[in-house]
Enzyme design. Structure first.
Site, PDB file in Angstrom:
ATOM      1  N   GLN A  14       2.099  -6.073  -3.260  1.00 48.71           N
ATOM      2  CA  GLN A  14       2.544  -6.186  -1.861  1.00 48.71           C
ATOM      3  C   GLN A  14       3.810  -5.348  -1.629  1.00 48.71           C
ATOM      4  OE1 GLN A  14       1.532  -9.623  -3.382  1.00 48.71           O
ATOM      5  NE2 GLN A  14      -0.411  -8.700  -2.837  1.00 48.71           N
TER       6      GLN A  14
ATOM      7  N   LYS B 225       1.864   2.060  -5.090  1.00 49.59           N
ATOM      8  CA  LYS B 225       2.425   1.476  -6.325  1.00 49.59           C
ATOM      9  C   LYS B 225       1.500   1.725  -7.511  1.00 49.59           C
ATOM     10  CE  LYS B 225       2.440  -2.515  -4.287  1.00 49.59           C
ATOM     11  NZ  LYS B 225       2.113  -2.121  -2.912  1.00 49.59           N
TER      12      LYS B 225
ATOM     13  N   GLY C  86      -4.504  -4.457  -3.757  1.00 55.30           N
ATOM     14  CA  GLY C  86      -5.575  -3.477  -3.952  1.00 55.30           C
ATOM     15  C   GLY C  86      -4.940  -2.142  -4.267  1.00 55.30           C
ATOM     16  N   HIS C  87      -5.195  -1.637  -5.468  1.00 57.24           N
ATOM     17  CA  HIS C  87      -4.572  -0.383  -5.890  1.00 57.24           C
ATOM     18  C   HIS C  87      -5.658   0.637  -6.203  1.00 57.24           C
ATOM     19  CE1 HIS C  87      -1.150  -2.952  -6.154  1.00 57.24           C
ATOM     20  NE2 HIS C  87      -1.609  -3.601  -7.206  1.00 57.24           N
TER      21      HIS C  87
ATOM     22  N   ASP D 231       0.813  -1.228   0.000  1.00 59.67           N
ATOM     23  CA  ASP D 231       0.000   0.000   0.000  1.00 59.67           C
ATOM     24  C   ASP D 231       0.839   1.267   0.000  1.00 59.67           C
ATOM     25  OD1 ASP D 231      -2.242  -1.668   0.130  1.00 59.67           O
ATOM     26  OD2 ASP D 231      -2.174  -1.705   2.319  1.00 59.67           O
TER      27      ASP D 231
HETATM   28  P1  GDP Z   1      -0.725   0.211  -3.578  1.00 62.86           P
HETATM   29  O1  GDP Z   1      -1.333  -1.041  -3.068  1.00 62.86           O
HETATM   30  O2  GDP Z   1       0.733   0.303  -3.313  1.00 62.86           O
HETATM   31  O3  GDP Z   1      -1.064   0.481  -5.013  1.00 62.86           O
HETATM   32  O4  GDP Z   1      -1.360   1.404  -2.733  1.00 62.86           O
HETATM   33  P2  GDP Z   1      -2.914   1.593  -2.359  1.00 62.86           P
HETATM   34  O5  GDP Z   1      -3.623   2.085  -3.550  1.00 62.86           O
HETATM   35  O6  GDP Z   1      -3.440   0.368  -1.686  1.00 62.86           O
HETATM   36  O7  GDP Z   1      -2.805   2.680  -1.223  1.00 62.86           O
HETATM   37  C1  GDP Z   1      -2.286   3.948  -1.454  1.00 62.86           C
HETATM   38  C2  GDP Z   1      -3.398   4.972  -1.177  1.00 62.86           C
HETATM   39  O8  GDP Z   1      -2.817   6.242  -1.071  1.00 62.86           O
HETATM   40  C3  GDP Z   1      -4.429   5.067  -2.287  1.00 62.86           C
HETATM   41  O9  GDP Z   1      -5.667   5.383  -1.731  1.00 62.86           O
HETATM   42  C4  GDP Z   1      -3.901   6.230  -3.151  1.00 62.86           C
HETATM   43  O10 GDP Z   1      -4.939   6.917  -3.839  1.00 62.86           O
HETATM   44  C5  GDP Z   1      -3.304   7.102  -2.100  1.00 62.86           C
HETATM   45  N1  GDP Z   1      -2.124   7.891  -2.527  1.00 62.86           N
HETATM   46  C6  GDP Z   1      -1.157   7.545  -3.408  1.00 62.86           C
HETATM   47  N2  GDP Z   1      -0.193   8.507  -3.456  1.00 62.86           N
HETATM   48  C7  GDP Z   1      -0.592   9.457  -2.584  1.00 62.86           C
HETATM   49  C8  GDP Z   1      -0.003  10.701  -2.152  1.00 62.86           C
HETATM   50  O11 GDP Z   1       1.079  11.102  -2.581  1.00 62.86           O
HETATM   51  N3  GDP Z   1      -0.697  11.423  -1.232  1.00 62.86           N
HETATM   52  C9  GDP Z   1      -1.881  11.000  -0.709  1.00 62.86           C
HETATM   53  N4  GDP Z   1      -2.480  11.745   0.201  1.00 62.86           N
HETATM   54  N5  GDP Z   1      -2.441   9.833  -1.080  1.00 62.86           N
HETATM   55  C10 GDP Z   1      -1.804   9.069  -1.997  1.00 62.86           C
HETATM   56  P1  IMO Z   2      -0.867  -4.198  -2.217  1.00 65.50           P
HETATM   57  O1  IMO Z   2      -0.441  -4.727  -3.558  1.00 65.50           O
HETATM   58  C1  IMO Z   2      -0.856  -4.672   2.107  1.00 65.50           C
HETATM   59  C2  IMO Z   2      -0.912  -8.761   3.676  1.00 65.50           C
HETATM   60  C3  IMO Z   2      -2.172  -9.202   4.400  1.00 65.50           C
HETATM   61  C4  IMO Z   2      -1.561 -10.149   5.400  1.00 65.50           C
HETATM   62  C5  IMO Z   2      -0.450 -10.835   4.605  1.00 65.50           C
HETATM   63  C6  IMO Z   2      -0.825 -12.172   3.995  1.00 65.50           C
HETATM   64  O2  IMO Z   2      -2.177  -3.516  -2.222  1.00 65.50           O
HETATM   65  O3  IMO Z   2       0.227  -3.416  -1.593  1.00 65.50           O
HETATM   66  P2  IMO Z   2      -2.328 -12.877   1.919  1.00 65.50           P
HETATM   67  O4  IMO Z   2      -3.795 -12.693   1.653  1.00 65.50           O
HETATM   68  O5  IMO Z   2      -1.447 -12.285   0.876  1.00 65.50           O
HETATM   69  O6  IMO Z   2      -1.961 -14.308   2.216  1.00 65.50           O
HETATM   70  O7  IMO Z   2      -2.056 -12.057   3.295  1.00 65.50           O
HETATM   71  O8  IMO Z   2      -0.129  -9.935   3.559  1.00 65.50           O
HETATM   72  N1  IMO Z   2      -1.132  -8.240   2.302  1.00 65.50           N
HETATM   73  C7  IMO Z   2      -1.069  -6.946   1.986  1.00 65.50           C
HETATM   74  N2  IMO Z   2      -0.890  -5.847   2.756  1.00 65.50           N
HETATM   75  N3  IMO Z   2      -0.958  -4.539   0.773  1.00 65.50           N
HETATM   76  C8  IMO Z   2      -1.118  -5.621  -0.017  1.00 65.50           C
HETATM   77  O9  IMO Z   2      -1.106  -5.545  -1.366  1.00 65.50           O
HETATM   78  C9  IMO Z   2      -1.207  -6.893   0.587  1.00 65.50           C
HETATM   79  N4  IMO Z   2      -1.371  -8.153   0.112  1.00 65.50           N
HETATM   80  C10 IMO Z   2      -1.301  -8.963   1.176  1.00 65.50           C
HETATM   81  O10 IMO Z   2      -2.818  -8.120   5.015  1.00 65.50           O
HETATM   82  O11 IMO Z   2      -0.948  -9.439   6.437  1.00 65.50           O
HETATM   83 MG    MG Z   3      -2.838  -1.651  -1.794  1.00 68.33          MG
END
Ligand code: GDP
Ligand code: IMO
Ligand code: MG
Length: 430
Positions: free
Chosen positions: A224, A16, A40-41, A13
């Protein structure tokens, strides 16, 4: 021509998806190489929000080839519904723009059931998985009993694969008090979805090698984060795949020499979802503030993400393990308004200073962070699109992060919006 690997350098999270979407403008091919719909992105483009799990984050831009590589575990039913949802938002997905490796393992309903049944065995402590069957599917891949995309094309092979898998799973399910799998219903469900999946199936290794030879730019999208890596993460509180940059090549069928630049995605503080050690975790008002300002709730499960200060010792470690050439520092804006900001530079363990997180679980639990304090800034960095828009104290923070992790900042992100991004060094041109 350079090919770029994007990897999360913390616990996932890191943002990416946003960075991959931004960089995809400069790429021809965007390829997922591990993980599944546990990812989850969230992408925000002109205020419109897109949520992706299994699809590469390049799909939204259009006109690019998106690839799901053999290193991924794919839930066919989830993919079909994800494609339907994203199409409703106006995104075009066709066999010309999406390709799935024929040797990709498929996640079956019994994988999710097993994942959740194990998580319910509270006596041994849960991992806090996403419950989506990721671990059990990877186990079956290594156990040589997984059903793969190519198996969907031939009835006799499919039935053989199902029977092989069920010998194992029905025995396991009996022990866990679960009903045996209905073989015929499963085969019927697979036959019903086969056509939908097979239209995208291709020998990805071959196509990727041809694209590479043709000088196409490849963007490898990791899911991840490195601290969730099956080997180098905080085991057993990890995911079931290698998520680090070395996996990018094997996860699509290219050699390691196909990788020219590794971009680590790094949040300006730290978060984690699920169980496991987290040395800089905050249980106070600062932690609440990070979570509230950063909207730190999981995209997949809706769980509240645990929050803490930036841990430079951990990121230094993950930069080394993935060979990170530069980082994209995200969510800098979330730190706006803190009077002082802490950065963890190392740990104390039983009276000794350590500059890395040790492997043994009991030692990880006893490590206490060593902090240095940095002056915060009261100005807003939200939406900044150039260095000149950043307050001096924010620039100092970024420079200190670079020094402590031993790696330069290639990109900066200052809001969820696609274009609120500062490019320092183009990873494709470096
Ligand atoms: P990922 O799994 O690495 O793709 O990241 P996620 O999408 O799960 O979580 C990142 C969250 O932060 C999302 O809700 C993005 O919209 C948000 N986000 C990304 N870059 C920024 C930033 O520079 N500032 C803020 N405030 N939010 C951001
Ligand atoms: P993105 O791509 C954050 C964590 C789960 C748990 C552990 C194992 O959005 O960054 P799993 O279901 O993979 O066997 O769970 O890994 N986890 C993540 N945490 N971002 C993710 O993906 C994750 N994918 C798995 O919360 O701790
Ligand atoms: Mg994510």
């Amino acid at each position: 021509m350079a090919n770029v690997v994007v990897v999360g350098a913390q616990w996932g999270d890191e943002g990416k998806g946003k960075i991959v979407d931004w960089l995809s403008e400069r790429a021809d091919v965007i390829a997922r190489f591990q993980g599944g719909h546990n990812a989850g992105h969230t992408l925000v483009i002109d205020g419109k929000v897109y949520k992706l799990n299994a699809l590469p984050s390049g799909v939204v831009r259009g006109g690019k080839l998106s690839v799901i590589g053999n290193g991924v575990v794919l839930d066919p039913w989830h993919l079909v519904s994800e494609i339907a949802k994203i199409r409703e938002q106006g995104v075009t997905i066709t066999p010309e723009t999406l390709m799935i490796a024929e040797n990709t393992p498929l996640i079956m309903p019994y994988h999710g059931e097993l994942d959740r049944a194990r998580e319910a065995q509270v006596a041994v402590g849960k991992i806090g998985t996403t419950g989506r069957g990721i671990g059990p599917c990877y186990e079956d891949k290594v156990g040589r009993r997984v059903i793969r995309v190519a198996d969907l094309a031939d009835q006799a092979t499919l039935e053989l694969r199902v029977d092989r898998a069920l010998v194992h799973h029905n025995a396991l399910r009996a022990g866990l008090g679960l009903e045996p799998v209905d073989r015929d219903a499963l085969i019927a469900a697979l036959n019903a979805i086969a056509g939908e999946i097979l239209q995208y199936a291709a020998p990805v290794w071959k196509v990727m090698n041809e694209l590479r030879r043709a000088g196409k730019r490849i963007l490898f999208e990791g899911a991840q984060g490195s601290l969730l890596d099956i080997d180098f993460g905080t085991y057993p509180y990890v995911t079931s795949s290698n998520v680090i940059a070395g996996q990018a090549a094997t996860g699509v069928g290219l050699g390691p020499n196909a990788i020219d630049f590794v971009l680590g995605i790094v949040k300006a503080y730290t978060t984690r979802v699920g169980e496991g050690p987290f040395p800089t975790e905050l249980h106070d008002a600062d932690g609440e503030r990070l979570g509230t300002r950063g909207h730190e709730f999981g995209t997949v499960t809706g769980r509240k993400r645990r929050c803490g200060w930036f841990d430079a010792a951990l990121v230094r470690q993950t930069c080394a393990i993935s060979g990170i050439n530069g980082i994209a520092l995200t969510k800098l804006d979330v730190l706006d308004g803190f009077e002082t900001i802490k950065i963890c530079t190392g740990y104390m363990l039983d009276g000794q200073a350590l500059d890395y997180l040790p492997t043994a679980a009991d030692q990880q639990a006893r490590c206490t962070p060593v902090y240095e304090e940095i002056e915060g800034w009261s100005e807003s960095t939200e939406g900044a699109r150039s260095w000149a828009d950043l307050p001096g104290a924010a620039i100092k923070y970024v420079r200190r992060v670079e020094e402590l992790i031993g790696c330069p900042v290639a990109m900066l992100s200052t809001s969820p919006e696609r274009d609120d991004t500062i490019l320092v060094t183009d990873p494709f041109e470096d």
